[in-house]
Design a protein around this motif. Sequence first.
Motif, PDB file in Angstrom:
ATOM      1  N   MET A  13      62.206 -20.543 -81.621  1.00  0.00           N
ATOM      2  CA  MET A  13      61.648 -20.015 -80.386  1.00  0.00           C
ATOM      3  C   MET A  13      61.649 -21.098 -79.298  1.00  0.00           C
ATOM      4  O   MET A  13      62.026 -20.840 -78.144  1.00  0.00           O
ATOM      5  N   LEU A  14      61.270 -22.299 -79.640  1.00  0.00           N
ATOM      6  CA  LEU A  14      61.238 -23.395 -78.663  1.00  0.00           C
ATOM      7  C   LEU A  14      62.648 -23.762 -78.192  1.00  0.00           C
ATOM      8  O   LEU A  14      62.849 -24.089 -77.021  1.00  0.00           O
ATOM      9  N   GLN A  15      63.608 -23.698 -79.090  1.00  0.00           N
ATOM     10  CA  GLN A  15      64.992 -23.969 -78.699  1.00  0.00           C
ATOM     11  C   GLN A  15      65.485 -22.917 -77.704  1.00  0.00           C
ATOM     12  O   GLN A  15      66.183 -23.233 -76.739  1.00  0.00           O
ATOM     13  N   GLN A  16      65.123 -21.650 -77.941  1.00  0.00           N
ATOM     14  CA  GLN A  16      65.508 -20.589 -77.004  1.00  0.00           C
ATOM     15  C   GLN A  16      64.851 -20.800 -75.644  1.00  0.00           C
ATOM     16  O   GLN A  16      65.491 -20.660 -74.599  1.00  0.00           O
ATOM     17  N   GLN A  17      63.574 -21.156 -75.648  1.00  0.00           N
ATOM     18  CA  GLN A  17      62.886 -21.434 -74.393  1.00  0.00           C
ATOM     19  C   GLN A  17      63.542 -22.614 -73.676  1.00  0.00           C
ATOM     20  O   GLN A  17      63.706 -22.600 -72.451  1.00  0.00           O
TER      21      GLN A  17
END
Length: 104
Positions: A13-17
């Motif tokens: 999720m953090l990589q996508q953000q």
Amino acid sequence: AEKNLKLEEKITMLQQQNEELRARIEQNTVLTRQLSEENTSLQEYVEKEVEEKKKLSRTNEELLWKLQEGDAMSPVKLLPPSPTSLYHCSSGNSSPAKVRTLRR
């Protein structure tokens, strides 16, 4: 193992953000560059307009001076100017003509 799975989901999720934020930064950079170029162009246009206005003002002053000198030299006095409007046109290379009314 369950904790690792949750952490991996959070990492994803953090990589996508992070990718979304990088894309927004790139878009903002492009927009900033475009606005900067437009600003430079507008500043150049304003400088040209200011120079044109100064030139027209000098020409106007010169013509008024010549008119006054002509009146002083002329044996016949002209009637005082009427309060009608004069039309003054100014045009630049990159803009349509503008018309302003000037009161005498």
